[in-house]
Write a protein that holds these residues in place. Structure first.
Motif, PDB file in Angstrom:
ATOM      1  N   ILE A   1     -13.576 146.517 -21.938  1.00 33.74           N
ATOM      2  CA  ILE A   1     -12.597 147.113 -22.916  1.00 33.74           C
ATOM      3  C   ILE A   1     -11.725 148.014 -22.261  1.00 33.74           C
ATOM      4  N   TYR A   2     -10.453 147.721 -22.238  1.00 35.23           N
ATOM      5  CA  TYR A   2      -9.434 148.712 -21.461  1.00 35.23           C
ATOM      6  C   TYR A   2      -8.788 149.549 -22.549  1.00 35.23           C
TER       7      TYR A   2
ATOM      8  N   ILE B   1      -4.037 147.743 -31.442  1.00 37.61           N
ATOM      9  CA  ILE B   1      -4.068 146.545 -32.310  1.00 37.61           C
ATOM     10  C   ILE B   1      -2.943 145.578 -31.742  1.00 37.61           C
ATOM     11  N   ARG B   2      -3.483 144.351 -32.139  1.00 37.64           N
ATOM     12  CA  ARG B   2      -2.412 143.207 -31.771  1.00 37.64           C
ATOM     13  C   ARG B   2      -2.271 142.110 -32.908  1.00 37.64           C
TER      14      ARG B   2
ATOM     15  N   VAL C   1      -8.755 145.508 -31.358  1.00 37.34           N
ATOM     16  CA  VAL C   1      -9.583 145.157 -30.364  1.00 37.34           C
ATOM     17  C   VAL C   1     -11.132 145.349 -31.137  1.00 37.34           C
ATOM     18  N   ASN C   2     -11.324 146.403 -31.659  1.00 39.58           N
ATOM     19  CA  ASN C   2     -12.977 146.607 -32.313  1.00 39.58           C
ATOM     20  C   ASN C   2     -13.055 145.651 -33.294  1.00 39.58           C
ATOM     21  N   GLU C   3     -12.163 145.446 -34.006  1.00 42.37           N
ATOM     22  CA  GLU C   3     -12.344 144.485 -35.243  1.00 42.37           C
ATOM     23  C   GLU C   3     -12.526 142.940 -34.624  1.00 42.37           C
ATOM     24  N   VAL C   4     -11.885 142.621 -33.633  1.00 46.57           N
ATOM     25  CA  VAL C   4     -12.272 141.219 -32.939  1.00 46.57           C
ATOM     26  C   VAL C   4     -13.621 141.341 -32.452  1.00 46.57           C
TER      27      VAL C   4
ATOM     28  N   GLU D   1     -21.432 143.180 -26.018  1.00 49.54           N
ATOM     29  CA  GLU D   1     -22.006 144.433 -25.417  1.00 49.54           C
ATOM     30  C   GLU D   1     -20.616 144.915 -24.716  1.00 49.54           C
ATOM     31  N   ALA D   2     -19.901 145.837 -25.423  1.00 49.88           N
ATOM     32  CA  ALA D   2     -18.677 146.400 -24.831  1.00 49.88           C
ATOM     33  C   ALA D   2     -18.873 147.683 -24.011  1.00 49.88           C
ATOM     34  N   ARG D   3     -17.939 147.537 -23.051  1.00 47.29           N
ATOM     35  CA  ARG D   3     -18.072 148.826 -21.939  1.00 47.29           C
ATOM     36  C   ARG D   3     -16.560 149.214 -21.873  1.00 47.29           C
TER      37      ARG D   3
END
Length: 351
Positions: free
Chosen positions: A225-226, A232-233, A267-270, A283-285
């Motif tokens: 994740i950048y 938000i998008r 992004v976190n909601e997605v 597994e988000a980095r």
């Protein structure tokens, strides 16, 4: 000119999409092998339209598929718009959907000559041919990237563009070229430029965020994740984008229009929703934000609603489920089904 995606099943069109597809004679789709282009070609053919699809993608076959059972004829041409015989391609054409482009923010910093070639020079040459041949209508695919990150709240077509990447600069140049050609006194051309926000759905490019999240989650792999994930998008499903394109081809020339949902999620909601729908926790980095990425995009959709009668119908939960199903089948080696992703899918309506 994005990844080659072949629709494998027919789709049913909603009534307003059928009306929007009534573009007269043959239609041309550039970037026809790409994510949005392949969905659009299938939708047009299902309305009985005869389609010429052009793409430079390696593996895009030159072929002719005859019309049958109410499905329109398809001729596919592999070629670069900068060098192809466009006058021949545009013969007997009433409308052109110009989707061909080199996508991606980050590569545009180091590959700018190629972006100029694909996004600006190709557009200029296509429009020049449209004027010569007498094409009456062009619908250009633009991008929310032209806005940059300076808008406070929803981004309006009246905001001054401030692109933050070379990619955004070339997309802005392409739409401005189209409007300039339409203003020529010797042209019969009318133009609509649709600024797509973040388009997702079955067949999405593998480098795009939702595609990477879904594939990594289903495969049990980490996902990079950048940024912090709070960015938000405005995620708009490809079925809604196709419907907007069809409506724009029939409506009076309407200049520049935003195509999005008018709502944005982080992004976190997605990530959380993907975990809920798959039953597997992503597994988000987290790492640094990428150069040229903007913090927030949300479409002001009032003008598209007024001029096209367009309103996005697909909620993120329903749309994400179609992409998860498509990806599951792809990973399993089964032929991906497009039917649930297209304009005729059962929509989730918003009030």
């Amino acid at each position: 000119m994005t990844g080659y995606h072949v629709p494998t099943r027919g789709i049913l069109m909603s009534d307003d999409a059928r009306d929007g597809a009534d573009t007269g004679a043959n239609v041309v789709v550039t970037g026809a092998a790409g994510f949005i282009g392949s969905h659009l070609v299938e939708a047009l053919r299902r309305t009985g339209r005869n389609v010429v699809g052009i793409d430079r993608k390696a593996g895009w076959p030159e072929d002719e598929i005859p019309a049958s059972d109410g499905v329109g004829y398809l001729r596919t041409i592999r070629g670069d718009l900068v060098s192809a015989d466009l006058d021949a391609c545009l013969k007997d054409t009433s409308a052109v959907f110009h989707l061909a482009a080199l996508p991606g923010v980050r590569p545009s910093w180091t590959q700018f000559p190629e972006y100029l070639h694909c996004n600006v020079l190709a557009t200029q040459r296509l429009l020049d041919a449209c004027v010569r041949v007498g094409v009456s209508r062009v619908v250009v695919a633009s991008s929310s990237s032209v806005y940059g990150g300076v808008a406070d709240g929803a981004m309006s077509e009246d905001d001054i563009p401030h692109p933050l990447s070379p990619y955004g600069v070339t997309k802005l140049a392409a739409e401005r070229l189209a409007l300039a050609f339409a203003a020529r006194l010797d042209a019969t051309l009318s133009v609509s430029a649709l600024r797509f926000f973040t388009v997702y759905g079955p067949g999405q490019r593998p480098d795009m965020f939702i595609s990477r999240v879904v594939r990594a989650t289903l495969s049990g792999e980490p996902i990079d994740i950048y940024g912090d994930g709070a960015q938000i998008r405005d995620f708009v499903h490809v079925s809604d984008v196709v419907r907007a394109l069809l409506l724009a081809a029939k409506a009076p020339a309407c200049g520049v229009l935003n195509i999005g949902t008018g709502r944005a999620v982080s992004v976190n909601e997605v990530l959380a929703l993907t975990g809920e729908l798959t039953g597997q926790v992503p597994e988000a980095r987290y790492g640094p934000a990428r150069l040229g990425d903007v913090r927030a995009t949300t479409a002001d959709v009032g003008r598209a609603r007024l001029r096209l009668g367009f309103r996005a119908r697909t909620e993120l939960r329903a749309g994400l489920a179609t992409q998860i199903e498509w990806t599951r089948r792809s990973l399993a080696g089964a032929p991906p089904r497009q039917a649930a992703s297209s304009v005729g899918m059962a929509p989730t309506r918003r009030s």
